[in-house]
Design a protein around this motif. Structure first.
Motif, PDB file in Angstrom:
ATOM      1  N   TYR A 149       0.829  -1.203   0.000  1.00  0.00           N
ATOM      2  CA  TYR A 149       0.000   0.000   0.000  1.00  0.00           C
ATOM      3  C   TYR A 149       0.870   1.263   0.000  1.00  0.00           C
ATOM      4  CZ  TYR A 149      -3.923   3.073   1.170  1.00  0.00           C
ATOM      5  OH  TYR A 149      -4.873   4.064   1.154  1.00  0.00           O
ATOM      6  N   ILE A 150       1.954   1.255   0.795  1.00  0.00           N
ATOM      7  CA  ILE A 150       2.851   2.414   0.827  1.00  0.00           C
ATOM      8  C   ILE A 150       3.461   2.651  -0.556  1.00  0.00           C
ATOM      9  CG2 ILE A 150       5.069   3.281   1.722  1.00  0.00           C
ATOM     10  CD1 ILE A 150       4.415   1.851   4.346  1.00  0.00           C
ATOM     11  N   VAL A 151       3.931   1.577  -1.180  1.00  0.00           N
ATOM     12  CA  VAL A 151       4.556   1.722  -2.496  1.00  0.00           C
ATOM     13  C   VAL A 151       3.534   2.218  -3.520  1.00  0.00           C
ATOM     14  CG1 VAL A 151       5.676   0.461  -4.376  1.00  0.00           C
ATOM     15  CG2 VAL A 151       6.371   0.049  -2.016  1.00  0.00           C
ATOM     16  N   LYS A 152       2.294   1.741  -3.425  1.00  0.00           N
ATOM     17  CA  LYS A 152       1.248   2.195  -4.345  1.00  0.00           C
ATOM     18  C   LYS A 152       0.950   3.684  -4.126  1.00  0.00           C
ATOM     19  CE  LYS A 152      -3.538   2.335  -5.366  1.00  0.00           C
ATOM     20  NZ  LYS A 152      -4.388   3.318  -4.679  1.00  0.00           N
ATOM     21  N   MET A 208       5.292   6.032   8.480  1.00  0.00           N
ATOM     22  CA  MET A 208       5.591   6.311   9.885  1.00  0.00           C
ATOM     23  C   MET A 208       4.745   5.423  10.806  1.00  0.00           C
ATOM     24  SD  MET A 208       8.000   8.375  10.227  1.00  0.00           S
ATOM     25  CE  MET A 208       8.863   8.177   8.697  1.00  0.00           C
ATOM     26  N   LEU A 209       3.476   5.233  10.421  1.00  0.00           N
ATOM     27  CA  LEU A 209       2.611   4.365  11.217  1.00  0.00           C
ATOM     28  C   LEU A 209       3.162   2.939  11.238  1.00  0.00           C
ATOM     29  CD1 LEU A 209      -0.216   3.961  12.676  1.00  0.00           C
ATOM     30  CD2 LEU A 209      -1.022   3.169  10.453  1.00  0.00           C
ATOM     31  N   VAL A 210       3.564   2.452  10.049  1.00  0.00           N
ATOM     32  CA  VAL A 210       4.099   1.091   9.963  1.00  0.00           C
ATOM     33  C   VAL A 210       5.372   0.961  10.788  1.00  0.00           C
ATOM     34  CG1 VAL A 210       5.152  -0.584   8.396  1.00  0.00           C
ATOM     35  CG2 VAL A 210       3.054   0.594   7.746  1.00  0.00           C
ATOM     36  N   LEU A 211       6.225   1.985  10.715  1.00  0.00           N
ATOM     37  CA  LEU A 211       7.465   1.963  11.495  1.00  0.00           C
ATOM     38  C   LEU A 211       7.163   1.892  12.989  1.00  0.00           C
ATOM     39  CD1 LEU A 211      10.514   2.215  11.644  1.00  0.00           C
ATOM     40  CD2 LEU A 211      10.265   4.692  11.528  1.00  0.00           C
ATOM     41  N   ALA A 212       6.220   2.748  13.427  1.00  0.00           N
ATOM     42  CA  ALA A 212       5.873   2.766  14.854  1.00  0.00           C
ATOM     43  C   ALA A 212       5.300   1.414  15.271  1.00  0.00           C
ATOM     44  CB  ALA A 212       4.871   3.882  15.134  1.00  0.00           C
ATOM     45  N   MET A 213       4.445   0.840  14.402  1.00  0.00           N
ATOM     46  CA  MET A 213       3.849  -0.453  14.739  1.00  0.00           C
ATOM     47  C   MET A 213       4.893  -1.559  14.792  1.00  0.00           C
ATOM     48  SD  MET A 213       0.223  -0.570  12.755  1.00  0.00           S
ATOM     49  CE  MET A 213       0.461  -2.307  12.612  1.00  0.00           C
ATOM     50  N   SER A 214       5.808  -1.587  13.803  1.00  0.00           N
ATOM     51  CA  SER A 214       6.849  -2.615  13.803  1.00  0.00           C
ATOM     52  C   SER A 214       7.675  -2.513  15.071  1.00  0.00           C
ATOM     53  CB  SER A 214       7.783  -2.454  12.598  1.00  0.00           C
ATOM     54  OG  SER A 214       7.046  -2.350  11.418  1.00  0.00           O
ATOM     55  N   GLN A 252      10.584  -0.010   2.812  1.00  0.00           N
ATOM     56  CA  GLN A 252       9.693   0.897   2.064  1.00  0.00           C
ATOM     57  C   GLN A 252       9.500   2.223   2.784  1.00  0.00           C
ATOM     58  OE1 GLN A 252       8.928  -2.230   2.897  1.00  0.00           O
ATOM     59  NE2 GLN A 252       7.215  -2.215   4.304  1.00  0.00           N
ATOM     60  N   VAL A 253       9.854   2.290   4.096  1.00  0.00           N
ATOM     61  CA  VAL A 253       9.714   3.541   4.840  1.00  0.00           C
ATOM     62  C   VAL A 253      10.732   4.576   4.358  1.00  0.00           C
ATOM     63  CG1 VAL A 253       9.900   4.582   7.136  1.00  0.00           C
ATOM     64  CG2 VAL A 253       8.759   2.394   6.874  1.00  0.00           C
ATOM     65  N   ILE A 254      11.946   4.120   3.993  1.00  0.00           N
ATOM     66  CA  ILE A 254      12.980   5.084   3.609  1.00  0.00           C
ATOM     67  C   ILE A 254      13.247   5.110   2.107  1.00  0.00           C
ATOM     68  CG2 ILE A 254      14.176   5.132   5.823  1.00  0.00           C
ATOM     69  CD1 ILE A 254      16.166   3.107   4.564  1.00  0.00           C
TER      70      ILE A 254
END
Lengths: 296, 279
Positions: free
Chosen positions: A253-256, A272-278, B122-124
């Protein structure tokens, strides 16, 4: 004073190499992270030259973004399911292969093979098996188990299950190695004294093996979760996120959002949400599992 | 009597383990045998051995006008060799430098590096491309190699090296210092030979990850700049989705390098996985 100065100058070359390494890290990991955080507060779009500060708008949009919620749900179900399956099978495989004779060593070598293949190759290999006219349906029809082909990748629930099987298949090699290493650290005397006490196979597993492989479990579960949370290539090849976006992970979804919709700002906020969740998942799982580790 | 039972039991165990292992790697088996069969042989019985074997799939794949296999392998090799050849000295010199610093500074830098292990690529990805564009290095191999060096692989390499360098006795290094050796000399002449297992681990895993990487080559190189084998497969193989012979032939050729490499270093591969997991 003089010795200190000359020592410092003798370390200049080493310092230069260390500085280059750290500079690259700052430039290609820390800086991108900060830039991503910054653009999450903007409406940045590469098709427009200007981008404005929009405050928390992107973060507010995430609350009502059904596509985001669906991708988060898919990713979390996949992560939990695969982690449980890959670790359960890993423990079983490790116990099965925990012998040092040649034939068992050969089996280990073969069983770890999926580990070295790229997600793209794994994706295509499994696609030839799982598609409508794929080898699985051909075989099942030939032996008369099914009349018409099953859409393993073509219906939402089956596609989730299929991707789960494939990702578990990839991760099992890793979990097996970790549990094998953990098993080798279990003192044999414990089994001997348990045998004298008349412990059953199940009791030996539950009271000795399982508690003692806990440190291996901490690392294995954490790595499994992180791997699934950032998974991109396997899903892209197998389903491309379909059918009807039902297998679109947050990574896809992020890449899309970023590269198809050109919504850099919003893509960064989701990132950022995904990073925080991971980070939250990895830290809480690690501390939770640490508590049940037994140390000698 | 119990002795015979034990023998039977270990035989049974071996057979069961063998069957389970073979079932587990069935997809790899299918790829290998079907790479040497015709389309009709594959559809008739995908699990059968290739009798008689055909080399048509492989030669067709190698004769492709776009050079998918040859160019892909060549580009992947360039990417891996340059990335790893630069990563190893930079990461180990950095690790040696930082492992000799005061505890607080070391802890702070290592904590910052730990972040690199956790961050989903994918974050960076997006800002990385912007930074490369700023330097005029987007859509280029130097750009891809630089982002490989700075990204998560450095964190991984530093963690492996720092762990091993703790075990290097301080006395050796102090003695060399008294003899007037420079930091670089001590690192290259004394420390590097002592941490060879760490170098093996870093070399094996970073090579494998960079070889198999998909997201970075796909978006940093872009479709026109020469594909690695991984992105090349993704971008071209879709059209063969029904020609199984071609598909298996291409995948066999694409997979052979990492598989043969793995079989050569499988002892170190497993040792590396274990040392990384037992901290």
């Amino acid at each position: 004073m003089r010795t200190r100065k000359s020592r410092a100058s003798r370390d200049n070359g080493l310092f230069a190499m260390a500085a280059v390494a750290f500079g690259l890290y700052l430039c290609f990991l820390v800086l991108p992270l900060l830039l991503s955080l910054k653009s999450s507060f903007t409406d940045e779009n590469p098709l427009r030259s200007t981008s404005g500060f929009v405050g928390l708008d992107n973060y507010g949009e995430m609350i009502h973004d059904d596509q985001l919620h669906a991708s988060l749900g898919f990713t979390l179900i996949l992560a939990v399911g695969v982690t449980i399956a890959a670790n359960a099978i890993g423990i079983a495989f490790a116990m099965m292969l925990n012998r040092t004779t040649l034939s068992y060593r050969v089996m280990r070598t073969i069983a770890f093979l999926p580990q070295v293949l790229s997600g793209v190759i794994v994706g295509f290999v499994w696609q030839t098996i799982l598609t409508q006219q794929g080898l699985l349906n051909v075989t099942l029809q030939r032996i008369g188990l099914i009349d018409s082909p099953i859409a393993w990748l073509g219906s939402p629930n089956l596609a989730l299950l299929s991707i789960g099987v494939v990702v578990t298949w990839i991760l099992t090699g890793f979990t097996t190695v970790v549990y094998l290493a953990a098993l080798q650290g279990v003192p044999v005397e414990l089994y001997d004294s348990a045998a004298i006490d008349g412990a059953t196979t199940w009791q030996r597993f539950a009271r000795i093996t399982f508690p003692l492989i806990a440190p291996g479990m901490t690392i294995s579960v954490t790595i499994s979760l992180i791997t699934v949370l950032k998974l991109y290539d396997v899903i892209t090849v197998l389903t491309g996120g379909g059918p009807a976006n039902s297998t679109r992970s947050t990574a896809l979804y992020i890449v899309k959002l970023a590269f198809t919709d050109n919504r850099f700002g919003y893509a960064s906020a989701v990132a950022m949400l995904v990073l925080a969740m991971s980070a939250a998942i990895a830290l809480s799982v690690t501390s939770l599992l640490r508590r049940r580790e037994v140390n000698f | 009597m119990t002795a015979i039972n034990d023998v039977l039991r270990s035989r049974a165990r071996l057979v069961i383990a063998g069957v389970v292992t073979l079932l587990f790697v069935a997809p790899i088996y299918l790829t290998i045998v079907n790479a040497f069969k015709t389309q009709s042989q594959i559809l008739k019985s995908p699990e059968a051995l290739p009798i008689p074997p055909t080399l048509d799939n492989l030669s067709t794949a190698l004769a492709r006008p776009d050079g998918l296999i040859q160019l892909g392998l060549q580009n992947s090799l360039i990417d891996v060799v340059f990335s790893v050849a630069l990563l190893i000295p930079l990461a180990s010199a950095f690790s040696f430098y930082i492992s000799r610093r005061k505890t607080k500074a070391r802890a702070a830098v290592l904590a910052l590096l730990a972040a690199g292990l956790m961050i989903p690529p994918q974050v960076i990805l997006l800002p990385t491309i912007q930074i490369l564009t700023f330097f005029g290095l987007d859509h280029s191999y130097p750009g891809l190699i630089l982002s490989n060096l700075g990204g998560g692989y450095l964190s991984f390499a530093v963690f492996v090296y720092v762990g091993f360098m703790r075990a290097v006795p301080n006395e050796i290094i102090e003695a060399a210092r008294l003899d007037g050796a420079s930091g670089l000399r001590i690192w290259w002449g004394i420390v590097m030979p002592l941490v060879r297992p760490a170098t093996a681990t870093v070399a094996i895993f970073s090579s494998l990850w960079i070889w198999n990487d998909f997201l970075n080559p796909l978006f940093i190189l872009g479709p026109l700049q020469g594909q690695t084998i991984t992105t090349g497969l993704y971008l071209t193989i879709g059209q063969y989705s029904v020609d199984y012979g071609q598909l298996f032939g291409i995948m066999f050729l694409a997979a052979i390098v990492p598989v043969v490499g793995y079989l050569f270093v499988q002892k170190q591969f497993i040792a590396g996985l274990t040392s990384g997991s037992s901290k």
